[in-house]
Design a protein around this motif. Structure first.
Motif, PDB file in Angstrom:
ATOM      1  N   PHE A 145       0.834  -1.200   0.000  1.00  0.00           N
ATOM      2  CA  PHE A 145       0.000   0.000   0.000  1.00  0.00           C
ATOM      3  C   PHE A 145       0.866   1.247   0.000  1.00  0.00           C
ATOM      4  O   PHE A 145       0.632   2.182  -0.750  1.00  0.00           O
ATOM      5  CB  PHE A 145      -0.936   0.003   1.211  1.00  0.00           C
ATOM      6  CG  PHE A 145      -1.670   1.304   1.388  1.00  0.00           C
ATOM      7  CD1 PHE A 145      -2.773   1.600   0.616  1.00  0.00           C
ATOM      8  CD2 PHE A 145      -1.237   2.235   2.320  1.00  0.00           C
ATOM      9  CE1 PHE A 145      -3.445   2.811   0.769  1.00  0.00           C
ATOM     10  CE2 PHE A 145      -1.899   3.442   2.477  1.00  0.00           C
ATOM     11  CZ  PHE A 145      -3.007   3.726   1.701  1.00  0.00           C
ATOM     12  N   TRP A 146       1.880   1.270   0.850  1.00  0.00           N
ATOM     13  CA  TRP A 146       2.737   2.451   0.947  1.00  0.00           C
ATOM     14  C   TRP A 146       3.612   2.597  -0.285  1.00  0.00           C
ATOM     15  O   TRP A 146       3.922   3.727  -0.694  1.00  0.00           O
ATOM     16  CB  TRP A 146       3.556   2.405   2.227  1.00  0.00           C
ATOM     17  CG  TRP A 146       2.669   2.587   3.412  1.00  0.00           C
ATOM     18  CD1 TRP A 146       2.301   1.630   4.308  1.00  0.00           C
ATOM     19  CD2 TRP A 146       1.979   3.781   3.788  1.00  0.00           C
ATOM     20  NE1 TRP A 146       1.425   2.164   5.233  1.00  0.00           N
ATOM     21  CE2 TRP A 146       1.212   3.479   4.941  1.00  0.00           C
ATOM     22  CE3 TRP A 146       1.936   5.070   3.285  1.00  0.00           C
ATOM     23  CZ2 TRP A 146       0.419   4.428   5.574  1.00  0.00           C
ATOM     24  CZ3 TRP A 146       1.143   6.014   3.918  1.00  0.00           C
ATOM     25  CH2 TRP A 146       0.398   5.688   5.053  1.00  0.00           C
ATOM     26  N   CYS A 147       4.019   1.485  -0.913  1.00  0.00           N
ATOM     27  CA  CYS A 147       4.775   1.574  -2.172  1.00  0.00           C
ATOM     28  C   CYS A 147       3.902   2.181  -3.267  1.00  0.00           C
ATOM     29  O   CYS A 147       4.358   3.028  -4.038  1.00  0.00           O
ATOM     30  CB  CYS A 147       5.273   0.195  -2.598  1.00  0.00           C
ATOM     31  SG  CYS A 147       6.587  -0.449  -1.544  1.00  0.00           S
ATOM     32  N   PHE A 148       2.663   1.757  -3.335  1.00  0.00           N
ATOM     33  CA  PHE A 148       1.736   2.305  -4.320  1.00  0.00           C
ATOM     34  C   PHE A 148       1.508   3.798  -4.062  1.00  0.00           C
ATOM     35  O   PHE A 148       1.513   4.606  -4.997  1.00  0.00           O
ATOM     36  CB  PHE A 148       0.414   1.536  -4.283  1.00  0.00           C
ATOM     37  CG  PHE A 148      -0.578   2.027  -5.286  1.00  0.00           C
ATOM     38  CD1 PHE A 148      -0.404   1.761  -6.639  1.00  0.00           C
ATOM     39  CD2 PHE A 148      -1.689   2.746  -4.890  1.00  0.00           C
ATOM     40  CE1 PHE A 148      -1.315   2.209  -7.575  1.00  0.00           C
ATOM     41  CE2 PHE A 148      -2.606   3.201  -5.817  1.00  0.00           C
ATOM     42  CZ  PHE A 148      -2.422   2.940  -7.171  1.00  0.00           C
ATOM     43  N   ALA A 149       1.323   4.178  -2.830  1.00  0.00           N
ATOM     44  CA  ALA A 149       1.138   5.591  -2.496  1.00  0.00           C
ATOM     45  C   ALA A 149       2.388   6.398  -2.840  1.00  0.00           C
ATOM     46  O   ALA A 149       2.292   7.536  -3.320  1.00  0.00           O
ATOM     47  CB  ALA A 149       0.794   5.743  -1.019  1.00  0.00           C
ATOM     48  N   ALA A 150       3.559   5.803  -2.637  1.00  0.00           N
ATOM     49  CA  ALA A 150       4.815   6.498  -2.927  1.00  0.00           C
ATOM     50  C   ALA A 150       4.976   6.775  -4.419  1.00  0.00           C
ATOM     51  O   ALA A 150       5.628   7.752  -4.804  1.00  0.00           O
ATOM     52  CB  ALA A 150       5.995   5.677  -2.415  1.00  0.00           C
ATOM     53  N   LEU A 151       4.377   5.932  -5.269  1.00  0.00           N
ATOM     54  CA  LEU A 151       4.439   6.169  -6.714  1.00  0.00           C
ATOM     55  C   LEU A 151       3.846   7.528  -7.090  1.00  0.00           C
ATOM     56  O   LEU A 151       4.217   8.113  -8.105  1.00  0.00           O
ATOM     57  CB  LEU A 151       3.695   5.068  -7.474  1.00  0.00           C
ATOM     58  CG  LEU A 151       4.357   3.705  -7.522  1.00  0.00           C
ATOM     59  CD1 LEU A 151       3.430   2.686  -8.168  1.00  0.00           C
ATOM     60  CD2 LEU A 151       5.671   3.774  -8.275  1.00  0.00           C
ATOM     61  N   PHE A 152       2.934   8.014  -6.302  1.00  0.00           N
ATOM     62  CA  PHE A 152       2.304   9.302  -6.579  1.00  0.00           C
ATOM     63  C   PHE A 152       2.907  10.431  -5.755  1.00  0.00           C
ATOM     64  O   PHE A 152       3.094  11.534  -6.245  1.00  0.00           O
ATOM     65  CB  PHE A 152       0.794   9.219  -6.307  1.00  0.00           C
ATOM     66  CG  PHE A 152       0.092   8.267  -7.215  1.00  0.00           C
ATOM     67  CD1 PHE A 152      -0.322   8.675  -8.468  1.00  0.00           C
ATOM     68  CD2 PHE A 152      -0.134   6.963  -6.828  1.00  0.00           C
ATOM     69  CE1 PHE A 152      -0.972   7.800  -9.322  1.00  0.00           C
ATOM     70  CE2 PHE A 152      -0.769   6.085  -7.672  1.00  0.00           C
ATOM     71  CZ  PHE A 152      -1.190   6.494  -8.928  1.00  0.00           C
ATOM     72  N   VAL A 153       3.199  10.154  -4.519  1.00  0.00           N
ATOM     73  CA  VAL A 153       3.620  11.214  -3.609  1.00  0.00           C
ATOM     74  C   VAL A 153       5.080  11.621  -3.823  1.00  0.00           C
ATOM     75  O   VAL A 153       5.394  12.809  -3.787  1.00  0.00           O
ATOM     76  CB  VAL A 153       3.373  10.783  -2.144  1.00  0.00           C
ATOM     77  CG1 VAL A 153       3.921  11.800  -1.175  1.00  0.00           C
ATOM     78  CG2 VAL A 153       1.881  10.586  -1.917  1.00  0.00           C
ATOM     79  N   LEU A 154       5.969  10.679  -4.074  1.00  0.00           N
ATOM     80  CA  LEU A 154       7.385  11.019  -4.233  1.00  0.00           C
ATOM     81  C   LEU A 154       7.660  11.888  -5.461  1.00  0.00           C
ATOM     82  O   LEU A 154       8.381  12.892  -5.347  1.00  0.00           O
ATOM     83  CB  LEU A 154       8.242   9.754  -4.238  1.00  0.00           C
ATOM     84  CG  LEU A 154       8.280   9.010  -2.888  1.00  0.00           C
ATOM     85  CD1 LEU A 154       9.117   7.748  -3.001  1.00  0.00           C
ATOM     86  CD2 LEU A 154       8.788   9.909  -1.786  1.00  0.00           C
ATOM     87  N   PRO A 155       7.105  11.564  -6.648  1.00  0.00           N
ATOM     88  CA  PRO A 155       7.318  12.491  -7.783  1.00  0.00           C
ATOM     89  C   PRO A 155       6.730  13.874  -7.522  1.00  0.00           C
ATOM     90  O   PRO A 155       7.313  14.887  -7.931  1.00  0.00           O
ATOM     91  CB  PRO A 155       6.602  11.811  -8.957  1.00  0.00           C
ATOM     92  CG  PRO A 155       6.563  10.376  -8.589  1.00  0.00           C
ATOM     93  CD  PRO A 155       6.437  10.340  -7.088  1.00  0.00           C
ATOM     94  N   LEU A 156       5.610  13.925  -6.853  1.00  0.00           N
ATOM     95  CA  LEU A 156       5.020  15.211  -6.512  1.00  0.00           C
ATOM     96  C   LEU A 156       5.965  16.003  -5.609  1.00  0.00           C
ATOM     97  O   LEU A 156       6.192  17.196  -5.820  1.00  0.00           O
ATOM     98  CB  LEU A 156       3.675  15.009  -5.815  1.00  0.00           C
ATOM     99  CG  LEU A 156       3.031  16.268  -5.249  1.00  0.00           C
ATOM    100  CD1 LEU A 156       2.605  17.197  -6.376  1.00  0.00           C
ATOM    101  CD2 LEU A 156       1.858  15.908  -4.367  1.00  0.00           C
ATOM    102  N   GLY A 157       6.520  15.346  -4.614  1.00  0.00           N
ATOM    103  CA  GLY A 157       7.458  16.007  -3.708  1.00  0.00           C
ATOM    104  C   GLY A 157       8.704  16.495  -4.428  1.00  0.00           C
ATOM    105  O   GLY A 157       9.193  17.602  -4.159  1.00  0.00           O
ATOM    106  N   ALA A 158       9.225  15.698  -5.364  1.00  0.00           N
ATOM    107  CA  ALA A 158      10.408  16.100  -6.120  1.00  0.00           C
ATOM    108  C   ALA A 158      10.092  17.315  -6.990  1.00  0.00           C
ATOM    109  O   ALA A 158      10.892  18.261  -7.074  1.00  0.00           O
ATOM    110  CB  ALA A 158      10.906  14.933  -6.971  1.00  0.00           C
TER     111      ALA A 158
END
Length: 130
Positions: free
Chosen positions: A69-82
């Motif tokens: 679940f957290w890996c899937f969420a990271a697919l969206f949140v990490l690029p946004l943060g970058a």
């Protein structure tokens, strides 16, 4: 959403729901006809709502404990943060990077960050209820 769910769960786990149900059951015993049927429907609706809320809380709790679940969420949140970090760094330090504007990220970005904080708050609230 998780914040709202934690509030509803806290309300459902309090004695207030049980007192309300016991009041309705006493009223149900004294009523006749149509009122008795209406009260019985109210009682069952409250019980169903409490059961549904508890089931959703168990589902959300189980979901948040899985790495997938957290890996899937990271697919969206990490690029946004970058992207946001690049925009902010370019704006403050005038690097001249010319970071592209991404309308989708501008529109959804706030919602994703809000979701992330709500989920974190929801996890903390659910754990505090245990």
């Amino acid at each position: 959403m998780s914040w709202l769910l934690s509030i509803v769960l806290r309300f459902a786990s309090s004695g207030l729901v049980e007192r309300t149900l016991s009041y309705l059951e006493r009223r149900h015993a004294e009523e006749t006809g149509r009122e008795k049927l209406r009260t019985q429907v109210e009682i069952e609706a409250i019980r169903a709502a409490v059961a549904e809320t508890q089931e959703l809380a168990r589902f959300n709790s189980a979901k948040l404990e899985h790495v997938a679940f957290w890996c899937f969420a990271a697919l969206f949140v990490l690029p946004l943060g970058a992207w946001w970090a690049a925009v902010i760094a370019d704006s403050i330090f005038r690097f001249g990077w010319g970071v592209a504007t991404v309308p989708v990220l501008e529109n959804w970005g706030g919602q994703m960050i809000q979701w992330l904080f709500y989920v974190g708050g929801g996890v903390a609230a659910l754990r505090s209820l245990r």
